[in-house]
Design a protein around this motif. Structure first.
Motif, PDB file in Angstrom:
ATOM      1  N   PRO A 101       0.169   0.751  -5.485  1.00 43.61           N
ATOM      2  CA  PRO A 101       1.459   1.464  -5.564  1.00 43.61           C
ATOM      3  C   PRO A 101       1.336   2.978  -5.672  1.00 43.61           C
ATOM      4  O   PRO A 101       2.309   3.694  -5.408  1.00 43.61           O
ATOM      5  CB  PRO A 101       2.098   0.871  -6.834  1.00 43.61           C
ATOM      6  N   HIS A 142      10.007  -0.952   6.608  1.00 48.81           N
ATOM      7  CA  HIS A 142       9.614   0.068   5.635  1.00 48.81           C
ATOM      8  C   HIS A 142      10.804   0.939   5.247  1.00 48.81           C
ATOM      9  O   HIS A 142      10.928   1.337   4.077  1.00 48.81           O
ATOM     10  CB  HIS A 142       8.499   0.940   6.201  1.00 48.81           C
ATOM     11  N   THR A 178      -2.879   3.210   2.810  1.00 49.10           N
ATOM     12  CA  THR A 178      -2.094   2.056   2.381  1.00 49.10           C
ATOM     13  C   THR A 178      -2.650   0.741   2.921  1.00 49.10           C
ATOM     14  O   THR A 178      -2.018  -0.303   2.746  1.00 49.10           O
ATOM     15  CB  THR A 178      -0.637   2.201   2.840  1.00 49.10           C
ATOM     16  N   LEU A 184      11.886   1.451   1.493  1.00 47.62           N
ATOM     17  CA  LEU A 184      11.866   2.802   0.941  1.00 47.62           C
ATOM     18  C   LEU A 184      13.228   3.209   0.409  1.00 47.62           C
ATOM     19  O   LEU A 184      13.364   3.633  -0.750  1.00 47.62           O
ATOM     20  CB  LEU A 184      11.402   3.796   2.003  1.00 47.62           C
ATOM     21  N   HIS A 227       0.129   4.852  -3.691  1.00 49.88           N
ATOM     22  CA  HIS A 227       0.354   5.488  -2.388  1.00 49.88           C
ATOM     23  C   HIS A 227       1.745   6.102  -2.308  1.00 49.88           C
ATOM     24  O   HIS A 227       1.986   6.985  -1.479  1.00 49.88           O
ATOM     25  CB  HIS A 227       0.132   4.474  -1.266  1.00 49.88           C
ATOM     26  N   MET A 228       2.675   5.650  -3.153  1.00 52.77           N
ATOM     27  CA  MET A 228       4.015   6.238  -3.153  1.00 52.77           C
ATOM     28  C   MET A 228       3.963   7.720  -3.544  1.00 52.77           C
ATOM     29  O   MET A 228       4.816   8.504  -3.138  1.00 52.77           O
ATOM     30  CB  MET A 228       4.930   5.468  -4.106  1.00 52.77           C
TER      31      MET A 228
END
Length: 727
Positions: free
Chosen positions: A253, A91, A304, A95, A255-256
């Protein structure tokens, strides 16, 4: 092979190379359209939250501090590493690769659209800046692709179980595959450009793109072919990027954005304390999806689907009908179906409800799901709301109704007369002070199980013996003590909790003491984290609330609240309980109670006390914040649920099979009366009676102190015997 820099060639690249002015106009049109679709979707998402009810806590106080905390958590990926190192690295790569590519794209847009075209300045996207930019973008983009490759491998090759569930859908595939194709496609476009421009030597800083260009060249792609293919590759990459950006608010997406907002608005004491019910006759708990607070709706969108909560849930592991992820996502799916014109259903009900009642009965309120969640979803707030709705509708088990009745009529969960609450003291050879009649340093809240349950009475007597040995000033409330209300609150009986809290606080205020000490971690947590939040004055006019308390109790923390292990540790440190670490030689393991450990971060104090007795302490694999619940929390103590294996049985198996000492473990040490009850039961039903003994930490300490005193007395007698007689 080397490719020399052509004379007069500037160290940069043409952004819209081979695209042409018409293509550039189409690009900007699509970019504006994409941004409008994106912003409209984000606006609709956040506007939807405003239809939820008001949240009980201030979620936006100290906003700069909250944003800084959230930025630290997100930037460090610290919660992603919890119990999954590979997942954390994966992750972090994704990220930071994504953020770097986003920042790089923004820098390019600023140069083209603002600095150059808007202000008429010379481009800064040249020379050393361009070379540095290209190097960083290639390096971080590579991490991005590697991280996504690991994600694809874990999802589709290894098939990590927690990544799959009833809510797995196209949007999960869309997120990971789109990002992966964007990363790989970006390098493909870069490689074609480098090949098509004749391998300018300065482009070697784009080491991945240069490598891709070499691969194309080896495969037989010449410069002319690369120039012909480039516009198609460029547009494919651009259109995929536009589709992804436009889709962000409408699929996974998002969730970003929502995850960061969720971390910003997180309550640091979530789970330790629960939101109260307003004094409002119109108030409903979960009759409608909009009864949930805006933060609880945000929780649903922040999920997520990573399944970390599911993987640590003891109820799910025991075969109960609960998956924390599914509860959150079931609510989200129902909300979205209603917004799309779907049919209304009961939120929690058997047969046609969004959530089955047995699902919520299965929750142990252990907070493992919240501890594991990397985006700070506050499951217990939503779960308690559902439990309150069940209680309002009477959709609870008869055994729980009996407990409620006992508390209402007798002030305790056993239904015994209040006059018997202190009967456990009769076998002591000393008296415990009555805190109602004399000032004491420590007001000891004994609790229901140590007062009425035969096995836990021994724990209470051992702790009383420790206090007496240390000459501590300790008093109890005798028959004025009532049940603290912690677990009935988590089952959904909020008003019964308030009644008990007000009654106890009235007794506390009538006593003179400095510190409140608790036998039970459940009591410790509710006194420390929940009672100070209750504004008792709000309920003064309610005829059901038979207490006289003004305002809040202990709102400023002037009264210290401790679990007994913390007080005993102080007494040991002061030398008032003599232990030199050689008194006992048992091989033991220690179980972290949820309300003491995960709820309140008290991990080392009990362990230090165990070691102080001389016992050989061996840790179970699941310990401290990862401890496995005994099954007694959230009303589980009073429910007989169908499960493949009781949580207590699984935990005892772990103690005897998975610790370093294995079957050599003699004693299973607990520091919670509920744990004592659950493990004594699991010891019988699991067939462990001849293999291990359940012992309270206070019992272990009392034995050690007694052994120390006996050894000291024997030593003195030996010294007297060895002394020469007088002539």
């Amino acid at each position: 092979m080397t490719y020399p820099l052509q004379a007069g060639t500037e160290v940069t690249r043409e952004t819209f190379w081979l695209i042409g002015p018409v293509g550039e106009l189409i690009f900007y049109y699509l970019a504006v359209l994409t941004i409008v679709v994106f912003l409209w979707g984000v606006y609709r998402r956040f506007a939807r939250y405003s239809r939820g009810s008001a949240d009980a806590f201030d979620r936006l106080n100290d906003l700069p501090g909250r944003v800084a905390r959230a930025a630290k958590i997100v930037a460090s990926n610290e919660k992603q590493f919890n119990r999954d190192f590979v997942g954390g690295v994966m992750h972090a790569f994704i990220l930071w690769g994504f953020l770097t590519l986003l920042i790089g794209t923004t820098i390019l847009a600023v140069d083209m659209d603002l600095w150059t075209k808007g202000l008429g300045q010379a481009s800064f996207f040249v020379g050393d800046f361009y070379l540095s930019y290209s190097l960083v973008m290639d390096a971080m983009g590579l991490l991005f692709v590697v991280g996504l490759g690991v994600a694809l491998y874990r999802r589709y090759v290894v098939n990590v179980d927690r990544l799959w569930g009833k809510h797995t859908s196209w949007e999960d595939d869309f997120l990971v595959w789109t990002l992966f194709l964007l990363g790989v496609g970006g390098y493909a476009v870069e490689g074609i450009r480098i090949l098509g421009t004749g391998f300018p030597s300065f482009e070697t800083v784009s080491f991945v793109g240069w490598f891709v260009a070499d691969v194309f060249a080896i495969a037989g792609v010449d410069e002319a072919t690369a120039r012909a293919v480039y516009p198609l590759a460029w547009w494919s990459h651009a259109l995929l990027a536009f589709v992804f950006i436009a889709a962000i608010p409408y699929a996974k997406p998002f969730h970003m954005i929502s995850s960061f907002a969720n971390v910003v608005t997180h309550d640091e004491r979530a789970g330790k304390r629960l939101p109260g019910i307003p004094v409002d006759l119109e108030h409903t708990n979960a009759e409608d999806i909009d009864d949930f607070s805006w933060k609880e709706l945000l929780d649903q969108d922040a999920c997520t689907k990573c399944g970390r909560c599911s993987s640590v849930c003891p109820a799910k592991a025991s075969g109960r009908h609960l998956d924390p992820r599914d509860v959150i996502l079931d609510l989200k799916s129902y909300r979205e179906s209603l917004d799309a014109g779907g049919e209304e259903r009961p939120i929690v009900a058997d047969g046609g409800g969004v959530i089955d009642t047995v699902t919520m009965e299965s929750c142990m309120a252990c907070m493992a799901c919240m501890d594991a969640c990397p985006v700070d979803i506050e499951h217990l707030n939503s779960f308690t709301r559902l439990n309150r709705q069940m209680t309002d509708e009477g959709a609870i088990r008869p055994s729980m109704q009996d407990v409620f009745q006992n508390v209402m009529q007798k002030g305790n969960t056993f239904g015994d007369p209040a006059r018997k609450r202190a009967d456990w003291t009769e076998e002591l050879d000393f008296e415990i002070a009555d805190a109602r009649e004399e000032p004491v340093e420590y007001l000891w809240y004994v609790g229901d199980y140590p007062s009425f349950d035969d096995r836990n009475k021994r724990v209470a007597r051992s702790l009383a013996t420790l206090f007496e040995h240390a000459d501590a000033s300790v008093g109890i409330l005798y028959d004025d003590e009532v049940y603290d209300g912690n677990d009935v609150r988590r089952v959904g009986e909020e008003f019964l909790f308030l009644e008990q809290a007000g009654t106890l606080v009235e007794s506390f205020e009538a006593c003179e003491f400095e510190t409140l000490v608790c036998t039970d971690p459940h009591s410790y947590n509710t006194f420390k984290n929940e009672y100070p939040d209750v504004d008792f004055e709000e309920f003064a006019d309610d005829p059901m609330m038979d207490f006289d308390v003004d305002g809040r109790w202990n709102a400023d923390g002037e009264i210290e609240v401790y679990h007994y292990t913390q007080v005993v540790a102080e007494l040991v440190a002061e030398g008032r309980l003599p232990l030199d670490g050689t008194e006992l030689d048992y091989t033991v393991t220690y179980h972290d109670p949820c309300h003491l450990g995960r709820f309140n971060d008290v991990y080392e104090t009990p362990r230090n006390l165990v070691r102080a007795t001389g016992c050989d302490l061996h840790e179970m694999p699941r310990n401290r914040a990862n401890s496995f619940c005994c099954g007694g929390g959230g009303g589980g103590l009073w429910m007989d649920l169908e499960e493949d294996s009781k949580p207590s049985e699984e935990r005892l198996r772990e103690a005897l099979s998975d610790t370093d000492a294995g079957a050599a473990v003699e004693k299973f040490v607990v520091a919670c009366p509920m744990c004592m009850t659950m493990y004594e039961d699991g010891r019988k039903t699991g067939g462990f009676e001849d293999e291990i003994e359940i012992v309270g930490l206070s019992e272990l300490l009392a034995e050690a102190v007694s052994t120390h005193d006996g050894a000291t007395a024997a030593g003195r007698e030996a010294d007297r015997s060895a002394a020469p007689a007088d002539d």
